[in-house]
Each structure stands twice: as structure tokens, then as C-alpha cells.
Design a protein around this motif. Structure first.
Motif, PDB file in Angstrom:
ATOM      1  N   LEU A  12       0.832  -1.216   0.000  1.00 38.93           N
ATOM      2  CA  LEU A  12       0.000   0.000   0.000  1.00 38.93           C
ATOM      3  C   LEU A  12       0.863   1.262   0.000  1.00 38.93           C
ATOM      4  N   ASN A  47       2.401   2.204  -3.434  1.00 38.76           N
ATOM      5  CA  ASN A  47       1.451   2.434  -4.522  1.00 38.76           C
ATOM      6  C   ASN A  47       1.871   3.648  -5.357  1.00 38.76           C
ATOM      7  N   ALA A  68      -5.710   6.614  -5.402  1.00 42.08           N
ATOM      8  CA  ALA A  68      -6.163   6.055  -4.131  1.00 42.08           C
ATOM      9  C   ALA A  68      -6.870   7.109  -3.292  1.00 42.08           C
ATOM     10  N   ASP A 127     -10.845   5.385  -4.869  1.00 41.69           N
ATOM     11  CA  ASP A 127     -10.307   4.054  -4.605  1.00 41.69           C
ATOM     12  C   ASP A 127     -11.079   2.963  -5.345  1.00 41.69           C
ATOM     13  N   LEU A 159      -8.763   1.677  -8.252  1.00 39.28           N
ATOM     14  CA  LEU A 159      -7.427   1.175  -7.935  1.00 39.28           C
ATOM     15  C   LEU A 159      -7.488  -0.271  -7.452  1.00 39.28           C
ATOM     16  N   TYR A 219      -5.044  -4.066  -6.825  1.00 37.57           N
ATOM     17  CA  TYR A 219      -3.742  -4.659  -6.550  1.00 37.57           C
ATOM     18  C   TYR A 219      -3.789  -6.121  -6.978  1.00 37.57           C
ATOM     19  N   TYR A 254       0.159  -2.995  -9.753  1.00 39.12           N
ATOM     20  CA  TYR A 254      -0.792  -1.946  -9.383  1.00 39.12           C
ATOM     21  C   TYR A 254      -1.599  -1.598 -10.634  1.00 39.12           C
ATOM     22  N   ASN A 270      -9.362  -4.929  -4.476  1.00 38.28           N
ATOM     23  CA  ASN A 270      -9.478  -3.482  -4.662  1.00 38.28           C
ATOM     24  C   ASN A 270      -8.838  -2.749  -3.478  1.00 38.28           C
ATOM     25  N   HIS A 271      -8.679  -1.453  -3.642  1.00 36.52           N
ATOM     26  CA  HIS A 271      -8.002  -0.633  -2.635  1.00 36.52           C
ATOM     27  C   HIS A 271      -8.722  -0.683  -1.289  1.00 36.52           C
TER      28      HIS A 271
END
Length: 181
Positions: A87, A90, A96, A100, A103, A105, A138, A167-168
């Protein structure tokens, strides 16, 4: 005792590989994991373990799921601190902070081969941005992940590594869950 974040790939999707979170928690507790907490129905678990070898944890959880629920699924385990580092690193911090929902991962089980990363980094996808690290890709999906061409399956195929995407908001929540008991 260390805190780990366990991510299961492909459960409770379109009626396939169904696991109730209460049953998952119970199974993990029977396998000597402590302080087991789950988040939503898509296979997000925070737990504590005396065992610290991640490959052994992944194998233990995978075998327990097969024995208990009768199917195999990819299991990815990360230390809570590893998720915090992902995190912090990022490269799309502005995304973010502002949205969010765009975004994502893609968490990688192993580091991809550098030549595969170099080839992948030359590719472009309309309305999508990405950055590759050794443990995560990312993603910014301007039209939403459901409409993205750059998805988990494509990344696994291009980088030849096992991965799972979150997800974020989920990533933040899992870290938060790992800090509270």
C-alpha cells in the motif's frame, strides 16, 4: 505469533466453489490458526499463526480446504506488514486518494521473471494504467475492473505467476483488521 493475510482466489463466484465464511473460519481454527477473521464473501482472511514459513502456511491452508470442501483453489499468504508495504509503495497515490474504486492490486505469489516484466511493461491498454513490482501489479481501471482488459488472468498469463486481485478498499480493510483484536 505473527499476523497474516490469506487471500483465496475464485471462491463464491457465480455459484462456483462455495465456502461459507463461518465454515472457513471454523476449518482454519481447527488447523491451529488463531484470531481468525474474514472479510466479505470472497476469501479474505486475517489470522495469527505460530508458523511463519509462508509456503508451508499456503500448503496447509490449501490442503485443509481440499479436505474440508472438496476442491482446490489458489491460496496466497502475505504478512500483514507486506500488505502495508504494498500500500505504501502504490505509485498511483492520487488515484487512491480520489477514487479508490478504480485502484486494484494484483498480488503475486512469486516475483516474475525480469524479462517477462520488461516485455509486459511495453504493452498499453486503453483507459488502464499499471505498474509492476516484484510482489504486486498496481492497476488503475478508469472504467472499472469489470470492464478492464488488463485483469488477473491476463497478468498471470503474461508474467507466468499465480496471482489474485483485490481493490483498494479491501486492502485497507484487511490491514485494519490485522491491527485490531
Amino acid at each position: 505469533m505473527k499476523t497474516f493475510i490469506v487471500l483465496l482466489r475464485g471462491i463464491n463466484v457465480s455459484g462456483q466453489k462455495q465456502i461459507k465464511m463461518a465454515d472457513l473460519r471454523s476449518m482454519l481454527e481447527k488447523n491451529n490458526f488463531e484470531n481468525v477473521r474474514t472479510y466479505i464473501q470472497s476469501g479474505n482472511v486475517v489470522l495469527d499463526s505460530k508458523e511463519t514459513a509462508i509456503p508451508l502456511l499456503e500448503a496447509t491452508i490449501s490442503a485443509a480446504i481440499k479436505a474440508t470442501f472438496g476442491f482446490e483453489i489458489p491460496v496466497l499468504v502475505k504478512l500483514k506488514g507486506d500488505i502495508q508495504d504494498i500500500l505504501k509503495r502504490n505509485p498511483f497515490e492520487e488515484t487512491a486518494n480520489n477514487s479508490d474504486k478504480r485502484l486494484y492490486y494484483v498480488l503475486l505469489k512469486t516475483a516474475p521473471d525480469r524479462d517477462l516484466v520488461k516485455a509486459f511493461e511495453t504493452e498499453r491498454y486503453e483507459n488502464e494504467g499499471f505498474s509492476v513490482a516484484s510482489d504486486c501489479v498496481y492497476l488503475v481501471c478508469n472504467k472499472g475492473y469489470g470492464n478492464a482488459k488488463l485483469n488477473n488472468n491476463l497478468i498471470e498469463r503474461k508474467l507466468k505467476v499465480e496471482a489474485t486481485t483485490r481493490n483498494h478498499r479491501t486492502m485497507l480493510r484487511l490491514v485494519e483488521m490485522g491491527e485490531t483484536l
